[in-house]
Design a protein around this motif. Structure first.
Motif, PDB file in Angstrom:
ATOM      1  N   GLN A 100       0.806  -1.213   0.000  1.00 11.07           N
ATOM      2  CA  GLN A 100       0.000   0.000   0.000  1.00 11.07           C
ATOM      3  C   GLN A 100       0.844   1.270   0.000  1.00 11.07           C
ATOM      4  N   SER A 101       1.885   1.292   0.819  1.00 12.12           N
ATOM      5  CA  SER A 101       2.700   2.510   0.906  1.00 12.12           C
ATOM      6  C   SER A 101       3.326   2.843  -0.440  1.00 12.12           C
ATOM      7  N   ASN A 102       3.740   1.849  -1.183  1.00 13.91           N
ATOM      8  CA  ASN A 102       4.308   2.075  -2.508  1.00 13.91           C
ATOM      9  C   ASN A 102       3.223   2.498  -3.497  1.00 13.91           C
ATOM     10  N   ASN A 103       2.082   1.845  -3.413  1.00 16.69           N
ATOM     11  CA  ASN A 103       1.005   2.111  -4.364  1.00 16.69           C
ATOM     12  C   ASN A 103       0.472   3.532  -4.232  1.00 16.69           C
ATOM     13  N   ILE A 151       1.503   3.575 -11.550  1.00 19.92           N
ATOM     14  CA  ILE A 151       1.713   2.390 -12.372  1.00 19.92           C
ATOM     15  C   ILE A 151       2.354   2.818 -13.690  1.00 19.92           C
ATOM     16  N   GLN A 152       3.441   2.152 -14.062  1.00 24.94           N
ATOM     17  CA  GLN A 152       4.186   2.592 -15.247  1.00 24.94           C
ATOM     18  C   GLN A 152       3.393   2.435 -16.542  1.00 24.94           C
ATOM     19  N   ASP A 153       2.692   1.293 -16.670  1.00 27.91           N
ATOM     20  CA  ASP A 153       1.960   1.035 -17.915  1.00 27.91           C
ATOM     21  C   ASP A 153       0.521   0.672 -17.573  1.00 27.91           C
ATOM     22  N   TYR A 154      -0.410   1.593 -17.783  1.00 28.83           N
ATOM     23  CA  TYR A 154      -1.786   1.301 -17.402  1.00 28.83           C
ATOM     24  C   TYR A 154      -2.459   0.323 -18.344  1.00 28.83           C
ATOM     25  N   HIS A 162      -9.395   3.897  -6.664  1.00 29.97           N
ATOM     26  CA  HIS A 162      -8.688   3.633  -5.414  1.00 29.97           C
ATOM     27  C   HIS A 162      -7.431   4.493  -5.414  1.00 29.97           C
ATOM     28  N   GLU A 163      -6.363   4.006  -4.840  1.00 31.92           N
ATOM     29  CA  GLU A 163      -5.220   4.880  -4.568  1.00 31.92           C
ATOM     30  C   GLU A 163      -4.362   5.188  -5.791  1.00 31.92           C
ATOM     31  N   THR A 164      -4.509   4.433  -6.879  1.00 30.61           N
ATOM     32  CA  THR A 164      -3.795   4.812  -8.103  1.00 30.61           C
ATOM     33  C   THR A 164      -4.445   6.021  -8.763  1.00 30.61           C
TER      34      THR A 164
END
Length: 456
Positions: A52-55, A60-63, A94-96
């Motif tokens: 979660q902390s990373n997200n 995201i590099q490639d959606y 969500h978080e992205t």
């Protein structure tokens, strides 16, 4: 004059106290008893464990990794219905920050991907499936974090005028997204803001007036000013007992880390609270073996809660005057995994087996109710339900069984609310009696029923 005074005195004595009561959409919350929340986002497709902390920080590099080739929201909703769910909620963002609908204001959405030629709308698919199978649809919007736009805890990065302008823009973006959700998909059961929607006078968007305007019968959860229900203090799928539907404040929003007193308030409510803010108990289905997964992740097939654990959660949530929400995880193909769906069906079947056929049942507006079985038989469960349209009235009660001609207390408690499930040691009896020893007004009991539940 004397006659008039006597009449006034008697009339004031018969008047019932001012007790908090639920609004019509909150009644639907209680009556549903159980729902599901489906979490789906870009990182489901990256083949790695969710952090979660990373997200929250790294986009995201490639959606275009988003490619659910077998997506079937009918199958999702049928799996939830088999468990006994009466509503379902989809994480539209969500978080992205990635949106699962055809947004005209958020470019980071299904319009941007190759899947279905950029024309997919999972929100529409989901709402259609809910209505097809008789579940009430709800939408979950995560606006507190957005790694694509650099939003962390509602705030934009940076300082000065540039950051302030971006903050204002983001607030308006959130308001426009909420307007899209509220106006495109028909009547919704709830709008759920993950982590809340903050304070509209601060960094939060002013979303409550939008929901009120376009979805007046919708549950609102939640911002600094209003919560139509409250988080029960843990993500275990259970609440502590007693659990009251009333609360000291109209919102349960806690932006910062909870202190002990705040957490206890969330867990128990407040029997003297002025506001109707009932409890939610939530847990992911894949939460066994120290896992706690709201999204699908690889190698989690053995971490589905056991049937016994799920039924215990039901009894310690729905059976304690809360509404249970299970987190379900569509996989990269776009389906609920077969093992998850099977466990949900087992759960629904077991709840029906236990509680669909009472030995005896009664109701009444009085302080004592008796169940006569007609013959001696074992009993180890009972259910009590108040008419919460007129508030929570019961404060203390006990249940007794007549054994060898004498009354024997088998259990006692405090809060009842919409539903209280009592489990006790099996007792052979012909008669069960409920006695309300303390109440703030005449008890209005919709259901007092007894059960003999054997092990499966």
């Amino acid at each position: 004059m004397l006659t008039f005074l006597v009449f006034c005195s008697l009339n004031s004595f018969s008047q019932e106290p001012d007790i908090p009561t639920p609004k019509s959409h909150q009644l639907k919350w209680h009556e549903a008893e159980m729902g599901a929340v489906f979490h789906y986002d870009l990182h489901v497709f990256d083949g790695t464990r969710y952090v979660q902390s990373n997200n929250r920080i790294n986009p995201i590099q490639d959606y275009n990794i988003f490619n659910p080739t077998e997506l079937n929201t009918d199958q999702w909703v049928q799996a939830a219905k088999a468990a006994g769910c009466k509503f379902a909620v989809l994480t539209a963002t969500h978080e992205t920050g990635f949106g699962l609908w055809q947004s005209d204001v958020n470019p980071y959405c299904l319009k941007a991907v190759k899947w279905r030629d950029g024309k997919g709308d999972i929100v529409q698919d989901f709402v259609t499936s809910c209505r097809k199978y008789g579940l009430q649809p709800g939408i979950y919007l995560g606006i507190r974090w957005n790694s694509f736009l650099g939003i962390h805890d509602f705030k934009t990065e940076g300082k000065g005028e540039f950051a302030r302008n971006r903050q204002t823009w983001y607030k308006h973006l959130c308001e426009k997204m909420v307007t899209e959700i509220c106006t495109r998909y028909g009547d919704l059961f709830m709008i759920w803001f993950d982590g809340g929607a903050d304070d509209p006078l601060g960094n939060g968007p002013d979303v409550e007036p939008i929901v009120n305007k376009y979805q007046p019968d919708c549950l609102f959860y939640h911002n600094a000013n209003r919560a139509d229900f409250r988080w029960g203090g843990t993500e275990t799928g259970t609440v502590k007992y007693p659990c009251w539907s009333t609360f000291p404040y109209p919102s349960s929003n806690h932006k910062h880390k909870l202190n002990t007193e705040q957490r206890e308030q969330l867990r128990h409510g407040d029997k003297n609270g002025k506001y109707w803010v009932p409890a939610m108990a939530d847990a992911p289905l894949r939460g066994a073996n120290d896992r706690h997964e709201w999204f699908w992740e690889p190698d989690d097939e053995n971490n589905i809660f056991s049937l016994d654990a799920l039924v215990e959660k039901y009894e310690k949530s729905v059976g304690r005057n809360a509404t249970l929400i299970l987190g379900l995880t569509p996989d990269p193909t776009g389906l609920i995994p077969a093992g998850d769906a099977q466990r949900l069906k087992e759960m629904g079947d077991e709840i029906k087996r236990r509680f669909s056929s009472p030995i005896a049942q009664t109701s009444g507006q009085k302080k004592s109710l008796t169940l006569n079985f007609g013959k001696k038989q074992p009993v180890n469960y009972c259910i009590i339900q108040e008419n919460i349209k007129n508030g929570e009235r019961i404060r203390k009660y006990k249940i007794e069984a007549k054994v060898n001609g004498k009354w024997q207390t088998v259990c006692s408690g405090e809060s009842v609310g919409f539903k209280r499930i009592e489990k006790f040691e099996p007792v052979e009896t012909t008669t069960l009696r409920l006695t309300v020893s303390e109440s703030i007004a005449l008890p209005q009991i919709n259901n007092f029923s007894a059960y003999s539940v054997s092990k499966p």
